[in-house]
Design an enzyme around this catalytic site. Sequence first.
Site, mmCIF file in Angstrom:
data_model
loop_
_atom_site.group_PDB
_atom_site.id
_atom_site.type_symbol
_atom_site.label_atom_id
_atom_site.label_comp_id
_atom_site.label_asym_id
_atom_site.label_seq_id
_atom_site.Cartn_x
_atom_site.Cartn_y
_atom_site.Cartn_z
ATOM 1 N N LYS A 18 -87.939 -94.343 -72.128
ATOM 2 C CA LYS A 18 -87.282 -93.038 -72.081
ATOM 3 C C LYS A 18 -86.477 -92.904 -70.788
ATOM 4 C CE LYS A 18 -88.527 -88.314 -70.966
ATOM 5 N NZ LYS A 18 -87.875 -87.431 -71.944
ATOM 6 N N GLY A 435 -87.786 -64.180 -78.787
ATOM 7 C CA GLY A 435 -88.889 -64.149 -77.815
ATOM 8 C C GLY A 435 -88.542 -64.683 -76.454
ATOM 9 N N HIS A 698 -79.056 -73.504 -80.788
ATOM 10 C CA HIS A 698 -79.192 -74.894 -80.337
ATOM 11 C C HIS A 698 -77.922 -75.411 -79.685
ATOM 12 C CE1 HIS A 698 -81.999 -74.052 -83.611
ATOM 13 N NE2 HIS A 698 -82.844 -74.767 -82.902
ATOM 14 N N CYS A 730 -83.360 -68.500 -83.107
ATOM 15 C CA CYS A 730 -84.601 -68.992 -82.490
ATOM 16 C C CYS A 730 -84.632 -68.487 -81.047
ATOM 17 C CB CYS A 730 -84.669 -70.525 -82.565
ATOM 18 S SG CYS A 730 -86.308 -71.207 -82.208
HETATM 19 N N1 GLN Z 1 -91.079 -67.103 -79.634
HETATM 20 C C1 GLN Z 1 -90.663 -68.447 -79.441
HETATM 21 C C2 GLN Z 1 -89.430 -68.494 -78.577
HETATM 22 O O1 GLN Z 1 -88.642 -67.638 -78.674
HETATM 23 C C3 GLN Z 1 -90.387 -69.174 -80.728
HETATM 24 C C4 GLN Z 1 -90.041 -70.603 -80.480
HETATM 25 C C5 GLN Z 1 -89.811 -71.429 -81.712
HETATM 26 O O2 GLN Z 1 -89.639 -70.914 -82.790
HETATM 27 N N2 GLN Z 1 -89.820 -72.714 -81.570
HETATM 28 O O3 GLN Z 1 -89.234 -69.398 -77.803
HETATM 29 ZN ZN ZN Z 2 -87.689 -71.019 -83.907
#
Ligand code: GLN
Ligand code: ZN
Length: 760
Positions: A18, A435, A698, A730
């Site tokens: 890595k 979050g 992302h 996310c």
């Molecule tokens: N609550 C988490 C965040 O916001 C969810 C992370 C995830 O879904 N991988 O980071």
């Molecule tokens: Zn997520």
Amino acid sequence: MNSSVIGFPRVGKLRELKFASEKYFKQEISTEELEQVAKGLREMHWNLQQAAGISHIPSNDFSYYDNVLDLTVLLNALPENYRQLGLSERDTYFAAARGYQGVAGDAKALAMKKWFNTNYHYLVPELSDNTEIKLVGDKPFVEYEEAKAIGVLTKPVLIGGFTFLKLAKYKGSKTINDFADQVADAYIAILDRFNEQGVEWVQFDEPSLVTDLTQEDVALFTALYEKVLAHKGNVKVLLQTYFGDIRDSYEEVVGLDFDGIGLDFIEGKQTVELLERYGFPADKTLFAGVLNGKNIWKSDYKKVITLVNGLKKHSNDIVISTSCSLLHVPYTLENETSLPEEVSQYFAFAKERLQEIKELTELIGTSGSGYEEQAAYLANQKVFSADRVYEDKHVQASVASLTERDFVRNVPRQKRRAIQKEKLQLGLLPTTTIGSFPQTREVKQNRSKYRKGAISKAEYDENIKGFIKECIDLQEELGLDVLVHGESERNDMVEFFGENLAGYVFTEKAWVQSYGTRCVKPPIIFGDIRRENPITVFYSEYAQSLSDKPVKGMLTGPVTILNWSFPREDISLREMAFQIGLAIREEVLDLEEAGIKIIQIDEAALKEKLPIRREEWASEYLDWAIPAFRLCHSGVRPETQVHTHMCYSEFEEIVKDIDNMDADVISFEASRSKLTIIDALKANQFETEVGPGVYDIHSPRVPSVEEMVAVLKNALTKIDEENLWINPDCGLKTRGIKETRESLANLVAAAQIIKDAVSV
Ligand code: GLN
Ligand code: ZN
């Protein structure tokens, strides 16, 4: 008794590959330097296996990034756009693996997918109508010679043609059968080369055989191997399967001209039954996968020996083997200096698994003549007969006494909804985030300083409060409706909870490759799980004190915690999920008690351990996984709103089960999959309110107001406005502050446009 290893971890004892690769990507080392590191690792791994007396040592299990990509390259199937970059062979390979953006051009990486039921990810081969499959590379042949040069005669390992064809994505009008002949010819050419080299055994991995197969699939497999095996010459061919049993093709498989067949006795529920029903051909070697290649617990020698002895009635030519590649376990226990002996004595990582194979071959070799008195056997059995530490009778009793009522909220969803609307006063189309907020350098430093003892717990918490305040202020300023505290106290959504639950143990360097240079370090469920103290209440309560808007309490759900850990083997997954569920339930109730009105329980990895075979989805998994989630929130008051979040939106087939989690709101990743899931929601009359992510977190790209308006308008054609939430797809922890601020400002603006349009 002979022994076989299907594959060995390649990143190195201390993730040397890595680090070397990452340096290479940054152009800090040359191709030659990278290759030297790789060569050193291969040599070391072969030597280790030779020292353990392994008779069938794999070669070509090494990869700079991924074995499926290696095969794609070997078979001339790399898409044209990567080749057109005109880069070196090595860099073309990495361009396909990671994407390329630079002077030579622009190319997105190949898609990545989970490797069967593991947390390893492979690069999906893409075949287009002008792809011409043929043998072009020489990696397996070179690595065989390399091992031979240091005195190790290996068994080259390749993913088989059937699995390659099954995993590939077909971009043009040609389909799987159109490529079958080319693939067969390429494998014939591969076998020719091995014949020239004087290779004794070659291993073709065909894990796709453990999936649900149609008759056409089986016919394809049969035709492919009839052709290939007719040209095997003097090379013996081992058909290696893993991650389950081959119930759909066993009869055909044993009828083919393989010299050895590798079966999985760990995950293959019906493997023994298949042998019993159909027998095993006398002219073939049975490679019996009896040592777990996926989990980190010592093998129970008594069980293994009994199993192998039982197999002797089916075959008198048995080789004992790992159940799958050891790629899925960490390298060695030797790196773990802080695990107490009472804990570490139970574990065997890859290197220790080799030692087990060594001892077991010796013990089975002497079977019948007093193996039970041998020191190795006695030492092993001592571990298994000892009382297990970290037992918690109280938790066991709590799980045992759960009844139907512990899994249902007493007010049904529609009624709760009215109560919540009244209480929360959010209006239509509320905006929120998932979050986490950006993990800035300060946030990471705070954690690492605390870990190293450079700051006290009080100082650490003071700093966290500072981050929470910044996070709340930012969200107020942006005008979001439902706020979050930002998760600056956690590095990882599973490790953080594990660290706060009794029953978990942690390793220091037990890394497992997830994809390419990315490794994960799953915590280990060692004993019964219990929450010792409130985990998040302090942070959530503080965050809520700073705002009049609701701030979501933020937890990870039991299924995700379980799926991203190494589980115990002495109790069921269901039992563990319920134990964790009870711990999270306590946390949920404490949050509610502390005045938190909305609680989000993330199940990012819910789909991860869905069984490979559809007939097992419900009975082996969903029948406890969904209740485990409900257990967490069934005790809250109707006015407390429960959210959940899932990372991958590919859950069309389990939409009903997701609805059965009985959350009030779910958010999920959808922007990359073009919101196709929404159709499935509509078709299934999905009841849970939904926040399909309106932009992809992302990427550092800032989404425009217009594009999010378009996404929302589209969503509203399928989802009732009463049920729609507006959020990113996310958590924002991997993003920078600047792009986050801009993206969320646009999100709120887009939401406003839609809200205005809806309310007229
Ligand atoms: N609550 C988490 C965040 O916001 C969810 C992370 C995830 O879904 N991988 O980071
Ligand atoms: Zn997520």
